[in-house]
Design a protein around this motif. Structure first.
Motif, short mmCIF file in Angstrom:
data_model
loop_
_atom_site.label_atom_id
_atom_site.label_comp_id
_atom_site.label_asym_id
_atom_site.label_seq_id
_atom_site.Cartn_x
_atom_site.Cartn_y
_atom_site.Cartn_z
N VAL A 11 2.57 13.30 12.17
CA VAL A 11 1.53 14.32 12.21
C VAL A 11 1.04 14.55 10.79
O VAL A 11 1.81 14.97 9.93
N PRO A 12 -0.22 14.26 10.50
CA PRO A 12 -0.70 14.39 9.12
C PRO A 12 -0.64 15.83 8.63
O PRO A 12 -0.71 16.79 9.40
N TRP A 13 -0.54 15.97 7.32
CA TRP A 13 -0.56 17.27 6.67
C TRP A 13 -1.91 17.41 5.98
O TRP A 13 -2.27 16.60 5.13
N VAL A 14 -2.66 18.44 6.34
CA VAL A 14 -3.98 18.68 5.79
C VAL A 14 -3.93 19.94 4.94
O VAL A 14 -3.59 21.01 5.43
N THR A 15 -4.25 19.78 3.67
CA THR A 15 -4.35 20.93 2.77
C THR A 15 -5.82 21.26 2.58
O THR A 15 -6.61 20.41 2.18
N ALA A 20 0.83 -1.20 0.00
CA ALA A 20 0.00 0.00 0.00
C ALA A 20 0.87 1.25 0.00
O ALA A 20 1.84 1.34 0.75
N SER A 21 0.51 2.19 -0.87
CA SER A 21 1.22 3.47 -0.89
C SER A 21 0.70 4.33 0.25
O SER A 21 -0.50 4.57 0.36
N PRO A 22 1.59 4.80 1.13
CA PRO A 22 1.12 5.58 2.29
C PRO A 22 0.45 6.89 1.86
O PRO A 22 0.72 7.43 0.79
N VAL A 23 -0.41 7.38 2.73
CA VAL A 23 -1.06 8.67 2.52
C VAL A 23 -0.07 9.78 2.84
O VAL A 23 0.50 9.82 3.93
N SER A 24 0.15 10.67 1.90
CA SER A 24 1.07 11.77 2.12
C SER A 24 0.37 13.06 2.51
O SER A 24 0.94 13.92 3.15
N ARG A 25 -0.87 13.20 2.10
CA ARG A 25 -1.60 14.44 2.37
C ARG A 25 -3.09 14.15 2.41
O ARG A 25 -3.59 13.29 1.68
N VAL A 26 -3.80 14.86 3.27
CA VAL A 26 -5.26 14.84 3.28
C VAL A 26 -5.73 16.18 2.74
O VAL A 26 -5.36 17.23 3.26
N VAL A 27 -6.51 16.14 1.67
CA VAL A 27 -6.98 17.36 1.02
C VAL A 27 -8.47 17.53 1.30
O VAL A 27 -9.26 16.63 0.99
N MET A 28 -8.84 18.66 1.88
CA MET A 28 -10.24 18.97 2.15
C MET A 28 -10.62 20.20 1.34
O MET A 28 -10.10 21.29 1.56
N GLU A 29 -11.53 20.01 0.38
CA GLU A 29 -12.01 21.11 -0.43
C GLU A 29 -13.25 21.71 0.21
O GLU A 29 -14.17 20.98 0.61
N LEU A 30 -13.30 23.02 0.30
CA LEU A 30 -14.41 23.72 0.96
C LEU A 30 -15.03 24.74 0.03
O LEU A 30 -14.33 25.43 -0.71
N ARG A 31 -16.37 24.79 0.08
CA ARG A 31 -17.11 25.87 -0.57
C ARG A 31 -18.20 26.32 0.39
O ARG A 31 -18.90 25.50 0.97
N ARG A 32 -18.35 27.60 0.57
CA ARG A 32 -19.40 28.12 1.45
C ARG A 32 -20.76 27.81 0.83
O ARG A 32 -20.99 27.99 -0.37
N ASP A 33 -21.68 27.30 1.65
CA ASP A 33 -23.04 27.02 1.21
C ASP A 33 -23.85 28.30 1.37
O ASP A 33 -24.32 28.64 2.46
N GLU A 34 -24.01 29.03 0.27
CA GLU A 34 -24.68 30.33 0.32
C GLU A 34 -26.18 30.20 0.59
O GLU A 34 -26.83 31.17 0.96
N SER A 35 -26.73 29.00 0.38
CA SER A 35 -28.17 28.82 0.59
C SER A 35 -28.53 28.64 2.06
O SER A 35 -29.70 28.71 2.43
N ALA A 36 -27.52 28.38 2.90
CA ALA A 36 -27.77 28.14 4.32
C ALA A 36 -27.81 29.45 5.08
O ALA A 36 -27.07 30.39 4.78
N ALA A 37 -28.67 29.50 6.09
CA ALA A 37 -28.80 30.72 6.89
C ALA A 37 -27.60 30.91 7.82
O ALA A 37 -27.19 32.03 8.09
N ASP A 38 -27.02 29.80 8.30
CA ASP A 38 -25.86 29.89 9.18
C ASP A 38 -24.60 29.53 8.41
O ASP A 38 -24.63 29.30 7.20
N GLU A 39 -23.47 29.49 9.11
CA GLU A 39 -22.20 29.20 8.46
C GLU A 39 -22.08 27.71 8.19
O GLU A 39 -21.90 26.91 9.10
N ARG A 40 -22.16 27.33 6.92
CA ARG A 40 -22.08 25.93 6.53
C ARG A 40 -21.25 25.82 5.26
O ARG A 40 -21.21 26.75 4.44
N TYR A 41 -20.63 24.65 5.08
CA TYR A 41 -19.73 24.44 3.95
C TYR A 41 -20.00 23.09 3.30
O TYR A 41 -20.36 22.11 3.95
N ARG A 42 -19.81 23.06 1.99
CA ARG A 42 -19.82 21.80 1.26
C ARG A 42 -18.39 21.28 1.22
O ARG A 42 -17.46 22.03 0.95
N CYS A 43 -18.22 20.00 1.50
CA CYS A 43 -16.88 19.43 1.67
C CYS A 43 -16.63 18.27 0.71
O CYS A 43 -17.55 17.54 0.38
N ARG A 44 -15.40 18.14 0.32
CA ARG A 44 -14.92 16.94 -0.37
C ARG A 44 -13.56 16.63 0.21
O ARG A 44 -12.70 17.52 0.29
#
Length: 723
Positions: free
Chosen positions: A527-531, A456-480
């Motif tokens: 210690v993981p690296w999160v982008t 198994a190839s080790p995980v070098s980075r965890v990538v979290m993509e964020l977009r603000r959910d403009e349709s939500a009344a409070d602070e919410r984000y769509r994630c990948r």
């Protein structure tokens, strides 16, 4: 079920209602509900004020009274008893039930979901089927008949229904609604079984004190098969399946025999059962595994008669279009559960690892993104994967290979000989029943064997993509969330199709993903690296300060930036600046040893651009000090000109705040900067005070991460509390 015992529960402070849920009066002063209705979801503390409105509006006048928590489950199950300040005039208590068979049971309940709310909270009559073979030890599945549209506003459509008492056989209380299964588009709820809390001594004592008798369970097992309704009341599935069934089984005597045997296999009471063609259609429409089970019983005939196989395949295709029936028969489903139960105990990370490789481009059930796959999660995993195909080609005229079969082959390849042989035998038999080409299954089996042999190839980075959910009344984000491995291959985690999340929920998903990655073979401890991938507007986000909460009862919680190396990335700018990536590569190659630290001599944006295009055209690192009102434009300038590493203090107002970053050695070697920033964030969290900076760090990679995908709200896969 007595509508007069329905309870609307409101919790919060003296000034504001913060939580709304449902309850049921089980004794003159006792109301049964879900515990999370009574607590602050952010802190876990009980709301100081709880009020109860008893009764159903159509049954006459309702009464209001205050209430206090009397009992909660000692092992943390989501159930509670409220003690009313004023006793109800309704005498008696309730009867308790426990499903014991295999056949789905009709159920009903009364609740106050958000989807039914107008100017006030209106009651909703919940009704549908409870399939005992779905769910887990402490979870019933409720397939809801009338269902609202999923909560497109980011809120749960069934919010407020938590605490609803669920009844079977007219008056037996079998469970309490605790959660909405969002993966099913608001068509499915989860309930806590009554048997899971009736055995608690304190609960039984409270009930005996207020009713005079301790609770007892009545088994529910003998269920009659569903019978066809009058023609005008039949569902479209029943009506449209009837002609195909006539072509498949034209002999009424043979058809009735198959129907009786099918009903018996599914756990129904068939004494005196004389099914018609319409009854068979009703049975197939009512039980999710009925069609596949019928296909399994007819498989020997289909193997000998190509024309019969064609008619059977046509029935399956029509049922798929109608959304009727699951992939696996009851026997196949139970067999796979048995095979995987032991495996989940001995190798709790294997199924998740195999799924991320075998179904790399599919949206996986949420349970497969957790660090460990518990036995109680197996039913969710199997049901969630039954609708997936593996997207690879098959011989013309043959069915696609289900993703579940591909996953089973990968799990078998990585298991010991005995377990692997059992899984492959199950896969071969199921593939034969489905008509999967033997060569197609063989290709998947070979792919699985190659994967199991490959380190198994080790995980070098965890990538979290964020977009603000403009349709939500409070602070919410769509994630990948994507795991990027040393060999460059990505593993997409299911969050791409989840509902939008609060910062706390996004942080929890990230922590679960990192924990799962650290459990993989060969990963080691680091210690993981999160982008965190953001658009231009997201560069101001203090994502590193998002807190997922304490991981357990012993270790205090901390922000994700104190636990992981958290850096920002903004690939969006490359769409507007065509040579940006070339400039980044040049600066990484030639400018690691030099940093530009802005000071008053930089003056303004034009002068900063001059420095970056002349004396510092090779520089890979910029430390931004200066006026807060100019920092945003300076940051975009640096990134547009290909500077891959930019550090600044979010709280800085002017150049006078530069000393707050001095402890970071901001112009030191850039490769060590993310870890220095993590340690700095950890110290500032442990010793809070006004003297600390709030560092933000953009780090654009030397290579390319997986391209961001459009993040749209679809049918989410994350179950959440219904209130």
């Amino acid at each position: 079920m007595d509508p007069r015992r329905l309870a609307l529960i409101r919790s919060g402070s003296d000034r504001q209602v913060r939580s709304t849920g449902t309850g049921y009066l089980i004794a003159p002063r006792l109301v049964l509900t879900a515990r999370h209705v009574l607590v602050d979801g952010d802190t876990g503390a009980l709301w100081p004020v709880t009020s109860v409105r008893l009764g159903h509006p159509v049954e006459g006048a309702t009464t209001r009274t205050s209430a206090a928590l009397l009992w909660e489950h000692p092992e943390g199950l989501d159930v509670a008893l409220l003690l009313l300040e004023e006793a109800s005039q309704l005498p008696g208590t309730v009867r308790w039930g426990c499903p014991t068979g295999k056949a789905p049971l009709p159920y009903e309940g009364l609740g106050f979901p958000r989807a039914a709310a107008g100017e006030t909270r209106d009651a909703e009559h919940l009704r549908g089927f409870l399939p005992p073979l779905s769910g887990a030890m402490n979870r019933y599945v409720l397939d809801q008949d009338p269902a609202p549209a999923p909560g497109v506003d980011g809120k749960n459509a069934w919010g407020g229904a938590s605490g609803t008492a669920i009844f079977c056989d007219d008056d037996l209380l079998v469970g309490v609604v605790v959660q909405e299964a969002l993966a099913y588009g608001a068509r499915r709820l989860h309930a806590l079984p009554a048997r899971s809390f009736l055995g608690d001594a304190a609960f039984a004592a409270h009930l005996a004190e207020h009713t005079g008798t301790p609770p007892g369970l009545t088994p529910l097992g003998r269920v009659r098969p569903p019978e066809a309704r009058p023609v005008g009341e039949r569902t479209p599935a029943e009506a449209e399946l009837t002609p195909a069934l006539t072509r498949l089984l034209p002999d009424p005597i043979v058809r009735a025999a198959h129907t009786r045997e099918l009903a018996r296999e599914l756990g129904y009471d068939t004494d005196g059962y004389a099914p018609s063609l319409a009854d068979l259609a009703a049975l197939l429409a009512a039980h999710p595994r009925a069609l596949a089970s019928l296909g399994a019983s007819l498989a020997p005939q289909a193997a000998e008669d190509p024309s019969f196989r064609a008619r059977l395949t046509a029935l399956f295709l029509q049922a798929r279009v109608l959304g009727c029936g699951s992939l696996l028969s009851l026997r196949e489903y139970e067999g796979l559960l048995d095979l995987l139960r032991g495996l989940s105990k001995e190798q709790p990370t294997l199924l998740s690892r195999a799924a991320r490789e075998a179904l790399r481009y599919g949206v996986l059930p949420e349970a497969l993104a957790r660090p460990h796959l518990a036995e109680d999660d197996l039913d969710e995993v199997i049901e969630g994967l039954e609708a997936l195909t593996d997207s690879q080609g098959v011989p013309e005229g043959t069915p696609p290979v289900p993703g579940l079969l591909r996953l089973v082959e990968y799990v078998a390849a990585a298991s010991d000989a005995a377990v692997g042989a059992g899984l492959r035998a199950w896969s071969s038999e199921t593939a034969g029943r489905l008509g999967i080409h033997i060569g197609a299954l063989g290709e998947r089996r070979a792919d699985a064997a190659e994967w199991a042999r490959r380190p198994a190839s080790p995980v070098s980075r965890v990538v979290m993509e964020l977009r603000r959910d403009e349709s939500a009344a409070d602070e919410r984000y769509r994630c990948r969330i994507v795991l990027v491995r040393m060999d460059g291959t990505p593993s997409v985690i299911h969050e791409a199709d989840s509902s939008s999340k609060t910062p706390e929920e996004a942080a929890r998903c990230l922590r679960a993903t990192v924990a799962a990655a650290k459990k993989e073979p060969g990963q080691g401890y680091h210690v993981p690296w999160v982008t965190v991938v953001v658009d231009r507007s997201g560069l101001h986000l203090a994502v590193d300060e998002w807190e997922p909460g304490a991981p357990n009862d012993f270790v205090p919680g901390q922000p994700i930036g104190a636990e992981y190396r958290v850096t920002l990335s903004c690939p969006e700018l490359s769409e507007y600046v065509t040579d940006r990536q070339d400039a980044q590569r040049h600066r990484w190659k030639h400018g690691r040893s030099v940093a530009l630290v802005t000071d008053p001599t930089c003056g303004n944006r034009t002068q900063l651009a001059h420095l970056l295009q002349t004396d510092h055209r090779d520089t890979a690192q910029v430390v931004l000090h200066g006026p807060a009102d100019q920092r945003a434009s300076w940051l975009l300038l640096c990134l547009a000109l290909g500077v891959p590493v930019v550090l600044w203090d979010r709280d800085a107002v002017s150049y006078e705040d530069a000393d707050k970053l001095r402890a970071l050695r901001p112009s030191g070697p850039p490769d060590e900067l993310p870890e220095r920033v993590r340690n700095f964030r950890s110290r500032s969290h442990a010793h809070p005070g006004p003297a600390w900076a709030r560092p933000s760090l953009v780090w654009e990679p030397e290579g390319r991460y997986p391209e961001p995908e459009p993040l749209e709200l679809r049918d989410p896969l994350k179950g959440t509390q219904a209130s």
